[in-house]
Scaffold this motif. Structure first.
Motif, short mmCIF file in Angstrom:
data_model
loop_
_atom_site.label_atom_id
_atom_site.label_comp_id
_atom_site.label_asym_id
_atom_site.label_seq_id
_atom_site.Cartn_x
_atom_site.Cartn_y
_atom_site.Cartn_z
N UNK A 18 8.06 -8.24 16.70
CA UNK A 18 7.30 -7.78 15.53
C UNK A 18 7.89 -8.30 14.23
N UNK A 19 8.99 -9.07 14.33
CA UNK A 19 9.62 -9.60 13.12
C UNK A 19 9.03 -10.98 12.79
N UNK A 20 8.95 -11.25 11.52
CA UNK A 20 8.50 -12.55 11.04
C UNK A 20 9.47 -13.04 9.97
N UNK A 21 10.16 -14.19 10.16
CA UNK A 21 10.00 -15.10 11.29
C UNK A 21 10.61 -14.51 12.56
N UNK A 22 10.45 -15.27 13.67
CA UNK A 22 10.96 -14.82 14.96
C UNK A 22 12.47 -14.60 14.87
N UNK A 23 12.91 -13.44 15.34
CA UNK A 23 14.32 -13.08 15.19
C UNK A 23 14.91 -12.70 16.55
N UNK A 24 16.12 -13.18 16.79
CA UNK A 24 16.84 -12.81 18.00
C UNK A 24 17.35 -11.38 17.89
#
Length: 322
Positions: free
Chosen positions: A56-62
Motif C-alpha cells: 500500500x506504500x508508494x513508491x514500492x517499499x521493502x
C-alpha cells in the motif's frame, strides 16, 4: 531447511524488484510480465511466511523482512555471476591437466598429441602419470584416463578403448634361444612377470587360453608396471605379456616380435573420467571428442588384427561390459 529454499526465478524477482523499487521495472529487466513478478514475490512470502513489500506504500517499499533478505539475494547472484565468469575464463585460458597411466601415455597418448595441438592450438595439455585412481577434490587435475571395469564412484566415465593381450619379445632373444613353435615352448623362455595387480595382463589367463595352463610361473623377474616389463623385453631379457596399446606406436622400431596368434581379451578397458558436472566444459569436451575419435581408430585396428588371427571363443565372455 529445504522447505524454505525458493526457486531461483522467485529469488531473482525479489532482487530485481528491491533494486528497482518497482515491479514494473523488474518485469522489464527480466523480460516477464508485471503479474509474473507479483506472483513470484507472493510465492516467496508464502514459503517464508513473511511479508516482503508494503504494497500500500508508494513508491514500492521493502518491509523489515524484505530489507534483510534482498541484500542476501543480491549477494548470491553477484557471487554466482562472478564465479561463473571466472570459470569460463579459466576454462578458455588455463591448461588442460590430464592424469594417465605411464605406459598408456608413453606408447599411445603422447605420439598422438601433436594432432590434438593442431586441432586445438588454444589448449595446452599438461600430462601427469600415476597408476592410482586420483582424488579430483584434492588434486589439480581436469581429466583422468584409467584402466578398469567401468565402475568409478562419483565420477563421470566413458569407455575409451578395449584391448587384447599377447606376448612379445625382442628379435635378439629369438636369435639367442630360437623361435618357439608353440606356446608350450615358452617353458624354456624367461617370462617377464608383474607384481600382483588384478588389472595387469596375467600370464596364467593367457596361457590357459593358449592351451598350456600348467606352465610354471613361480620364477622369473618381476616389475612394478607394464612399461618396465616392456623395456626389459626390448632389452632382450625375456618375453613380456602386453596389451594392444602398449605396442601401438609400432613394434618394429622397438625390435619386438609378437609371438603366436592367440589374442586374449583384456579383463580391463581404458576409461575417460572426470568429476560429475565438468564433462560439458569446452576444453574437456574438445579433448574428449578428439581422443574418442582416435581411440575408435585404434579399436578398429585392434579388432581387425584379431579377426585375422585366432581368438579363443571361450574367452568372449571376458570382454569388459559397457
Amino acid at each position: 531447511m529445504s522447505d524454505h529454499l525458493p526457486p531461483l526465478a522467485a529469488l531473482r524477482a525479489l532482487e530485481s524488484a528491491a533494486r528497482h523499487g518497482s515491479f514494473t521495472r523488474a518485469a522489464a529487466e527480466l523480460n516477464v510480465t508485471q503479474s509474473a513478478i507479483s506472483h513470484q514475490i507472493r510465492h516467496l512470502e508464502e514459503i517464508w511466511s513473511l511479508e516482503l513489500f508494503a504494497r500500500d506504500a508508494r513508491p514500492l517499499t521493502l518491509t523489515k523482512s524484505g530489507a534483510a533478505l534482498a541484500p542476501i539475494a543480491r549477494d548470491f547472484f553477484s557471487k554466482l555471476s562472478a564465479t561463473l565468469e571466472s570459470l569460463r575464463v579459466e576454462d578458455k585460458q588455463g591448461p588442460l591437466k590430464i592424469s594417465a597411466l605411464e605406459s598408456f601415455s608413453l606408447t599411445w597418448l603422447v605420439p598422438r598429441l601433436s594432432d590434438f595441438r593442431e586441432c586445438h592450438p588454444e589448449i595446452d595439455v599438461w600430462i601427469s602419470t600415476t597408476d592410482r585412481l586420483i582424488d579430483f577434490s584434492a588434486e589439480d587435475v581436469d581429466l583422468g584416463i584409467r584402466l578398469g571395469r567401468g565402475v568409478f564412484p562419483g565420477l563421470h566415465s566413458s569407455l575409451l578403448l578395449r584391448e587384447y593381450v599377447f606376448p612379445v619379445c625382442s628379435t635378439q632373444l629369438l636369435k639367442r634361444l630360437g623361435v618357439p613353435k608353440s606356446p608350450a615352448e615358452l617353458a624354456r623362455f624367461p617370462l617377464l612377470l608383474r607384481h600382483d595387480d588384478m588389472l595387469s595382463p596375467r600370464w596364467d589367463t593367457w596361457l590357459g587360453a593358449a592351451g598350456v595352463p600348467d606352465l610354471p610361473l613361480d620364477q622369473g623377474p618381476r616389475f612394478p608396471n607394464s612399461n618396465m616389463a616392456l623395456q626389459a623385453a626390448i632389452a632382450g631379457q625375456g618375453v613380456a605379456l602386453v596389451r594392444s596399446a602398449h605396442v601401438d606406436s609400432g613394434m618394429n622400431a622397438a625390435g619386438l616380435v609378437r609371438l603366436f596368434d592367440v589374442h586374449y581379451p583384456s579383463e580391463a578397458a581404458y576409461y575417460l573420467v572426470c568429476p560429475e558436472g565438468t564433462q560439458a566444459r569446452p576444453r574437456i569436451t574438445a579433448f574428449r571428442e578428439w581422443i574418442q575419435a582416435e581411440a575408435a581408430q585404434s579399436q578398429l585396428q585392434y579388432d581387425r588384427e584379431v579377426s585375422q588371427s585366432k581368438v579363443p571363443s571361450e574367452t568372449n565372455d571376458r570382454l569388459v561390459p559397457d
